[in-house]
Design a protein around this motif. Structure first.
Motif, mmCIF file in Angstrom:
data_model
loop_
_atom_site.group_PDB
_atom_site.id
_atom_site.type_symbol
_atom_site.label_atom_id
_atom_site.label_comp_id
_atom_site.label_asym_id
_atom_site.label_seq_id
_atom_site.Cartn_x
_atom_site.Cartn_y
_atom_site.Cartn_z
ATOM 1 N N ALA A 1 -0.339 -6.713 0.797
ATOM 2 C CA ALA A 1 0.004 -6.280 2.150
ATOM 3 C C ALA A 1 -0.296 -7.354 3.188
ATOM 4 O O ALA A 1 0.099 -7.215 4.345
ATOM 5 N N GLY A 2 -0.989 -8.409 2.801
ATOM 6 C CA GLY A 2 -1.307 -9.468 3.768
ATOM 7 C C GLY A 2 -2.800 -9.533 4.000
ATOM 8 O O GLY A 2 -3.528 -9.986 3.140
ATOM 9 N N ALA A 3 -3.255 -9.048 5.128
ATOM 10 C CA ALA A 3 -4.675 -9.063 5.463
ATOM 11 C C ALA A 3 -5.351 -7.870 4.792
ATOM 12 O O ALA A 3 -5.155 -6.727 5.206
ATOM 13 N N PRO A 4 -6.117 -8.138 3.722
ATOM 14 C CA PRO A 4 -6.733 -7.012 3.006
ATOM 15 C C PRO A 4 -7.808 -6.335 3.857
ATOM 16 O O PRO A 4 -8.531 -6.978 4.609
ATOM 17 N N ASP A 5 -7.858 -5.034 3.720
ATOM 18 C CA ASP A 5 -8.807 -4.218 4.481
ATOM 19 C C ASP A 5 -9.507 -3.278 3.505
ATOM 20 O O ASP A 5 -8.837 -2.600 2.714
ATOM 21 N N ALA A 6 -10.839 -3.228 3.556
ATOM 22 C CA ALA A 6 -11.600 -2.409 2.613
ATOM 23 C C ALA A 6 -11.233 -0.935 2.732
ATOM 24 O O ALA A 6 -11.073 -0.245 1.720
ATOM 25 N N ALA A 7 -11.099 -0.434 3.938
ATOM 26 C CA ALA A 7 -10.767 0.986 4.122
ATOM 27 C C ALA A 7 -9.407 1.309 3.511
ATOM 28 O O ALA A 7 -9.229 2.358 2.884
ATOM 29 N N ARG A 8 -8.445 0.408 3.673
ATOM 30 C CA ARG A 8 -7.112 0.628 3.100
ATOM 31 C C ARG A 8 -7.158 0.579 1.574
ATOM 32 O O ARG A 8 -6.513 1.379 0.892
ATOM 33 N N ILE A 9 -7.949 -0.335 1.023
ATOM 34 C CA ILE A 9 -8.076 -0.444 -0.432
ATOM 35 C C ILE A 9 -8.741 0.805 -0.997
ATOM 36 O O ILE A 9 -8.311 1.351 -2.016
ATOM 37 N N ILE A 10 -9.780 1.296 -0.316
ATOM 38 C CA ILE A 10 -10.460 2.520 -0.754
ATOM 39 C C ILE A 10 -9.504 3.706 -0.711
ATOM 40 O O ILE A 10 -9.437 4.506 -1.652
ATOM 41 N N ALA A 11 -8.728 3.809 0.368
ATOM 42 C CA ALA A 11 -7.759 4.906 0.479
ATOM 43 C C ALA A 11 -6.699 4.809 -0.619
ATOM 44 O O ALA A 11 -6.279 5.834 -1.178
ATOM 45 N N THR A 12 -6.286 3.593 -0.938
ATOM 46 C CA THR A 12 -5.296 3.410 -1.998
ATOM 47 C C THR A 12 -5.856 3.851 -3.346
ATOM 48 O O THR A 12 -5.182 4.527 -4.129
ATOM 49 N N ALA A 13 -7.114 3.501 -3.616
ATOM 50 C CA ALA A 13 -7.738 3.910 -4.884
ATOM 51 C C ALA A 13 -7.838 5.432 -4.965
ATOM 52 O O ALA A 13 -7.570 6.021 -6.022
ATOM 53 N N GLU A 14 -8.197 6.079 -3.867
ATOM 54 C CA GLU A 14 -8.281 7.547 -3.859
ATOM 55 C C GLU A 14 -6.906 8.173 -4.071
ATOM 56 O O GLU A 14 -6.759 9.157 -4.785
ATOM 57 N N ARG A 15 -5.893 7.589 -3.444
ATOM 58 C CA ARG A 15 -4.525 8.098 -3.606
ATOM 59 C C ARG A 15 -4.049 7.931 -5.047
ATOM 60 O O ARG A 15 -3.419 8.833 -5.609
ATOM 61 N N LEU A 16 -4.391 6.806 -5.649
ATOM 62 C CA LEU A 16 -4.027 6.599 -7.054
ATOM 63 C C LEU A 16 -4.743 7.601 -7.958
ATOM 64 O O LEU A 16 -4.168 8.097 -8.934
ATOM 65 N N GLU B 1 -5.692 10.635 -7.108
ATOM 66 C CA GLU B 1 -5.010 11.933 -6.924
ATOM 67 C C GLU B 1 -3.719 11.969 -7.728
ATOM 68 O O GLU B 1 -3.393 12.986 -8.336
ATOM 69 N N ALA B 2 -2.979 10.880 -7.716
ATOM 70 C CA ALA B 2 -1.727 10.830 -8.482
ATOM 71 C C ALA B 2 -2.006 10.958 -9.974
ATOM 72 O O ALA B 2 -1.284 11.654 -10.695
ATOM 73 N N ASP B 3 -3.075 10.300 -10.439
ATOM 74 C CA ASP B 3 -3.435 10.404 -11.855
ATOM 75 C C ASP B 3 -3.835 11.827 -12.218
ATOM 76 O O ASP B 3 -3.492 12.324 -13.280
ATOM 77 N N ARG B 4 -4.598 12.485 -11.332
ATOM 78 C CA ARG B 4 -5.002 13.866 -11.602
ATOM 79 C C ARG B 4 -3.796 14.793 -11.620
ATOM 80 O O ARG B 4 -3.718 15.703 -12.427
ATOM 81 N N GLY B 5 -2.842 14.549 -10.738
ATOM 82 C CA GLY B 5 -1.645 15.385 -10.687
ATOM 83 C C GLY B 5 -0.804 15.256 -11.937
ATOM 84 O O GLY B 5 -0.338 16.243 -12.492
#
Length: 135
Positions: free
Chosen positions: A50-65, A67-71
């Motif tokens: 995405a360009g400038a990496p952000d810890a909060a965005r990376i954490i949110a992405t991991a949580e979203r992944l 959730e997708a795995d659980r689904g």
């Protein structure tokens, strides 16, 4: 260690400095306590892309992944059909007293609540009173 993690550290340190970049990098590494390495690596790679990496965005992405795995795992799992016979509760009737079942032939005799208790408060006579102290 996957190459995405050192790349994230370098990107964070270049953007905010070595000491300030360590804190968000550690926050991302803490994801490994709750998520598998592959998921964290995927989230970091997404943040780097995405360009400038952000810890909060990376954490949110991991949580979203996650959730997708659980689904998907919940959808692929099938619950076996199970049936259970209803219990025969009449077997417990012998535990009940006759009065709780409504039988009028109770062995216990009914007494008023105050039966056997004094009806009026009695005051002590002169012998029960405390007199003045001393001779």
């Amino acid at each position: 260690m996957p190459p995405a993690l050192p790349a994230l550290r370098r990107a964070l340190e270049e953007r905010v400095g070595p000491s300030a970049g360590a804190k968000p990098y550690i926050r991302v590494l803490q994801l490994l306590a709750r998520h598998p390495m592959g998921r964290v690596e995927q989230a970091v790679a997404s943040g780097l892309a995405a360009g400038a990496p952000d810890a909060a965005r990376i954490i949110a992405t991991a949580e979203r992944l996650a959730e997708a795995d659980r689904g998907t795992s919940a959808e692929t799992m099938t619950r076996p059909a199970a049936t259970a016979a209803l219990p025969d509760l009449s077997r417990f009737d012998h535990l009940l007293t006759r009065s709780s079942r409504g039988d009028e032939t109770d062995d216990r005799r009914e007494r008023p609540a105050g039966d056997g208790q004094p009806q009026d408060a009695q005051t002590s006579g002169p012998a029960g009173r405390v007199g003045p102290a001393g001779p």
